[in-house]
Design a protein around this motif. Structure first.
Motif, PDB file in Angstrom:
ATOM      1  N   LYS A  79      -7.642   1.981  -3.327  1.00 35.88           N
ATOM      2  CA  LYS A  79      -6.646   3.025  -3.079  1.00 35.88           C
ATOM      3  C   LYS A  79      -7.125   3.957  -1.969  1.00 35.88           C
ATOM      4  CE  LYS A  79      -3.018   5.658  -4.066  1.00 35.88           C
ATOM      5  NZ  LYS A  79      -1.614   5.212  -3.918  1.00 35.88           N
ATOM      6  N   ILE A  80      -8.402   4.344  -2.007  1.00 38.62           N
ATOM      7  CA  ILE A  80      -8.948   5.219  -0.966  1.00 38.62           C
ATOM      8  C   ILE A  80      -8.875   4.529   0.388  1.00 38.62           C
ATOM      9  CG2 ILE A  80     -11.032   6.391  -0.153  1.00 38.62           C
ATOM     10  CD1 ILE A  80     -11.828   6.744  -3.110  1.00 38.62           C
ATOM     11  N   ALA A 136      -5.538  -5.615   3.110  1.00 41.71           N
ATOM     12  CA  ALA A 136      -4.481  -6.568   2.766  1.00 41.71           C
ATOM     13  C   ALA A 136      -4.183  -6.530   1.275  1.00 41.71           C
ATOM     14  CB  ALA A 136      -4.886  -7.978   3.193  1.00 41.71           C
ATOM     15  N   GLU A 137      -5.233  -6.476   0.455  1.00 41.00           N
ATOM     16  CA  GLU A 137      -5.026  -6.448  -0.991  1.00 41.00           C
ATOM     17  C   GLU A 137      -4.347  -5.152  -1.426  1.00 41.00           C
ATOM     18  OE1 GLU A 137      -5.468  -9.225  -2.603  1.00 41.00           O
ATOM     19  OE2 GLU A 137      -6.118  -9.991  -0.660  1.00 41.00           O
ATOM     20  N   ALA A 138      -4.778  -4.031  -0.851  1.00 39.84           N
ATOM     21  CA  ALA A 138      -4.150  -2.750  -1.192  1.00 39.84           C
ATOM     22  C   ALA A 138      -2.685  -2.743  -0.742  1.00 39.84           C
ATOM     23  CB  ALA A 138      -4.910  -1.604  -0.522  1.00 39.84           C
ATOM     24  N   THR A 139      -2.422  -3.294   0.435  1.00 36.53           N
ATOM     25  CA  THR A 139      -1.053  -3.361   0.936  1.00 36.53           C
ATOM     26  C   THR A 139      -0.186  -4.236   0.033  1.00 36.53           C
ATOM     27  OG1 THR A 139      -1.808  -3.068   3.220  1.00 36.53           O
ATOM     28  CG2 THR A 139       0.389  -4.004   2.912  1.00 36.53           C
ATOM     29  N   ALA A 140      -0.744  -5.361  -0.420  1.00 36.35           N
ATOM     30  CA  ALA A 140       0.009  -6.254  -1.306  1.00 36.35           C
ATOM     31  C   ALA A 140       0.413  -5.531  -2.582  1.00 36.35           C
ATOM     32  CB  ALA A 140      -0.825  -7.491  -1.629  1.00 36.35           C
ATOM     33  N   ARG A 141      -0.505  -4.732  -3.148  1.00 36.78           N
ATOM     34  CA  ARG A 141      -0.174  -3.997  -4.373  1.00 36.78           C
ATOM     35  C   ARG A 141       0.903  -2.947  -4.120  1.00 36.78           C
ATOM     36  NH1 ARG A 141      -5.769  -4.754  -5.181  1.00 36.78           N
ATOM     37  NH2 ARG A 141      -6.283  -2.819  -4.113  1.00 36.78           N
ATOM     38  N   GLU A 142       0.801  -2.242  -2.998  1.00 39.00           N
ATOM     39  CA  GLU A 142       1.809  -1.226  -2.677  1.00 39.00           C
ATOM     40  C   GLU A 142       3.180  -1.875  -2.478  1.00 39.00           C
ATOM     41  OE1 GLU A 142       1.601   2.107  -2.389  1.00 39.00           O
ATOM     42  OE2 GLU A 142      -0.524   2.254  -2.888  1.00 39.00           O
TER      43      GLU A 142
END
Length: 245
Positions: free
Chosen positions: A36-37, A218-224
């Motif tokens: 998240k950060i 990429a992983e953070a973007t996928a979750r968002e």
């Protein structure tokens, strides 16, 4: 108005690693993660310094900004675009737009967001056998066989089930109590598959990048994006139901 001083406990102008920042933020935001950060950094909401070897170093002001962003999301349900406008206004010495009341009840979509995130984090790393999954979902062996036949739940290569499978199983079982059978949920599964394909179009190039920070983004973007897709789906269902006679 300035961001509240969540970083006030930091000594002087000491620079902190991302792990130390996470430890400080979790005192008020226990759900926050390093991903998240990093996502908030990628969105330009905070700009930590970098050491010659590339490690992030956060100042107390950076921690204050992160806390402000997280607080605005938690208490006022503001999107990042609006939060960025608030921060930009404060940096110019201007008053940001008025905030919605902190005690305002969230709408059903915001409640769904919270439940989805809480469930996903609570079930992270879970690995269950077939009997354990059935017990946790309150279902019978025949139910699971039917869910698998319709592609709603799938076992891993080791024959076990992860936290995502458990979450799906519980929701399918709950819908079954309203008379919705697995065959009725094929359209939901098809819609989810299409949403996965849309998200993949955005993040696939980032996942192939050599830079590990880009892959983490990429992983953070996928979750968002997944959260936004869930909210959009919920909004469309609600709008459709309101238009029915």
């Amino acid at each position: 108005m300035r961001p509240e001083r969540a970083g006030a406990r930091h000594r002087g102008g000491e620079l902190l690693s991302i792990g130390a920042v996470l430890a400080h933020l979790r005192e008020e935001f226990p759900e926050v993660t390093i991903s998240k950060i990093r996502f908030l950094e990628a969105e330009g909401l905070v700009e930590p310094q970098r050491t010659p070897s590339g490690y992030r170093k956060f100042s107390p002001a950076d921690v204050e900004r992160l806390a402000y962003v997280l607080r605005m999301q938690r208490d006022h349900y503001l999107p990042l675009r609006v939060i960025r406008e608030h921060l930009d206004a404060m940096e110019r010495g201007e008053a940001p737009p008025a905030l919605p009341p902190a005690d305002a009840r969230p709408g059903p979509m915001e409640e769904a967001d919270r439940e989805l995130v809480a469930s996903a984090e609570a079930l992270s790393g879970v690995r269950l056998g077939r009997a354990e999954l059935l017990a946790a979902a309150g279902a019978g062996d025949g139910d699971l066989t039917e869910w698998e036949a319709y592609g709603l739940v799938a076992a891993g290569s080791d024959g076990g089930y992860d936290g995502d499978a458990l979450q799906v199983a519980r929701l399918v079982a709950e819908l079954g109590r309203y008379g919705l059978e697995p065959r009725h949920l094929r359209a939901v599964k098809a819609a989810a598959d299409r949403e996965v394909a849309l998200v993949e179009q955005v993040v696939a190039p980032l996942r192939r990048h050599r830079n590990p920070q880009t892959r983490a983004h990429a992983e953070a973007t996928a979750r968002e994006l997944a959260t936004l897709a869930v909210r959009l789906h919920a909004a469309m269902v609600q709008a459709g139901l309101r238009t029915r006679p």
